[in-house]
Write a protein that holds these residues in place. Structure first.
Motif, mmCIF file in Angstrom:
data_model
loop_
_atom_site.group_PDB
_atom_site.id
_atom_site.type_symbol
_atom_site.label_atom_id
_atom_site.label_comp_id
_atom_site.label_asym_id
_atom_site.label_seq_id
_atom_site.Cartn_x
_atom_site.Cartn_y
_atom_site.Cartn_z
ATOM 1 N N ASP A 4 0.870 -1.174 0.000
ATOM 2 C CA ASP A 4 0.000 0.000 0.000
ATOM 3 C C ASP A 4 0.903 1.219 0.000
ATOM 4 O O ASP A 4 1.509 1.559 1.026
ATOM 5 C CB ASP A 4 -0.917 -0.005 1.222
ATOM 6 C CG ASP A 4 -1.919 1.147 1.202
ATOM 7 O OD1 ASP A 4 -1.868 1.959 0.250
ATOM 8 O OD2 ASP A 4 -2.732 1.225 2.133
ATOM 9 N N HIS A 156 -0.141 10.545 -6.703
ATOM 10 C CA HIS A 156 -0.932 9.627 -5.884
ATOM 11 C C HIS A 156 -2.420 9.776 -6.148
ATOM 12 O O HIS A 156 -2.899 10.823 -6.587
ATOM 13 C CB HIS A 156 -0.576 9.838 -4.398
ATOM 14 C CG HIS A 156 -1.669 10.393 -3.563
ATOM 15 N ND1 HIS A 156 -2.604 9.593 -2.945
ATOM 16 C CD2 HIS A 156 -2.001 11.665 -3.247
ATOM 17 C CE1 HIS A 156 -3.456 10.363 -2.269
ATOM 18 N NE2 HIS A 156 -3.122 11.621 -2.436
ATOM 19 N N GLU A 204 -2.526 1.826 -4.231
ATOM 20 C CA GLU A 204 -2.662 2.410 -2.898
ATOM 21 C C GLU A 204 -4.105 2.310 -2.424
ATOM 22 O O GLU A 204 -5.011 2.001 -3.211
ATOM 23 C CB GLU A 204 -2.255 3.886 -2.932
ATOM 24 C CG GLU A 204 -3.168 4.742 -3.800
ATOM 25 C CD GLU A 204 -2.879 6.232 -3.671
ATOM 26 O OE1 GLU A 204 -3.507 6.881 -2.801
ATOM 27 O OE2 GLU A 204 -2.040 6.733 -4.459
#
Length: 260
Positions: A4, A156, A204
């Motif tokens: 993760d 991200h 993630e």
């Protein structure tokens, strides 16, 4: 098997369940997690988790959405990152979705983080929402990418277009997909995920937010990153083993101070 690459397990709703969180990671073969800083006052909690658990890493930075919080300096970020378990600078970036008005302070904060990344040699964790043009522009102006002597990083919880992904990858950045990619409504993002090479991809949770299908609407946690990996494998027509192995290899290649 899985990593993760972005979570917030220091947030109270997850921190109080830490034994359960870690057990679920083990059950789902999630070997490591990166706990990401969002402000300086709570940074000691982030670092404490990384110091306590060998398979948890941490970053240092101030999120672009946090308006009323101590503003970091380059020197502060450099000094706070001088720890073996701090492997990244961020999360940082730009968010024009949640905040309005004069956001020059947000752009200056982003520049501060990029300069700290260049000075420390630690990669950036970049958040961008409704601000992709300025995000890419500032990355270029401050030399965030490998092409300009920076150390790059990761975009991200990516939700932008393929063109934005390509612009970031041209600077050496990785693209990270969260549980959003599993949502039925995320057709455009799924096409982006198909197009991004597995060699440039991370996965993630961004937990406690954005739980993937079939847990959408529940509290997210690092163990659920396996479901993101499963969806990516199906989407790209490759084996789950290949997704797990490549995204894990990418993580340790990018965050080179982390130990497998």
């Amino acid at each position: 098997m899985f990593i993760d690459s972005h979570c917030h397990i220091n947030f109270p709703e997850l921190a109080v369940r830490m034994p359960e969180i870690l057990a679920k990671m083990a059950e789902n073969q999630v070997t490591h997690a990166l706990c990401v800083s969002v402000d300086l006052p709570d940074f000691p909690q982030v670092l404490a988790l990384a110091e306590q658990y060998p398979h948890i890493y941490a970053s240092v930075g101030v999120h672009p959405d946090y308006e009323d919080t101590p503003e970091p300096t380059v020197q502060q970020l450099v000094e706070l990152s001088n720890h073996p378990k701090i492997i990244a600078i961020g999360e940082t970036g730009l968010d024009y979705y949640r905040l309005e008005g004069d956001l020059e302070w947000q752009r200056e904060r982003f520049r501060t983080h990029i300069r700290a990344s260049r000075e420390t040699g630690k990669p950036l964790i970049i958040h961008t929402r409704a601000a992709s043009s300025d995000t890419i522009r500032i990355m270029k102006e401050e030399g965030a990418g490998l092409d300009a002597g920076g150390v790059a990083g990761v975009m991200h919880c990516f939700t932008e277009s393929l063109e934005v992904a390509q612009a970031a990858m041209e600077q050496g950045f990785y693209i990270s997909f969260s549980g959003i990619v599993t949502f039925k409504s995320a057709k455009e993002l799924q096409e982006v995920a198909k197009a991004v090479p597995l060699e440039r991809m991370l996965i993630e949770t961004d937990s406690p937010y954005l739980a993937p299908v079939p847990f959408r609407g529940r509290m997210n946690e690092p163990g659920y990153v396996a479901h993101v990996g499963e969806y990516i494998a199906t989407l790209k027509g490759v084996s789950l083993r290949d997704v797990a192995a490549q995204t894990s290899e990418n993580f340790f290649k990018l965050f080179s101070t982390a130990k497998a």
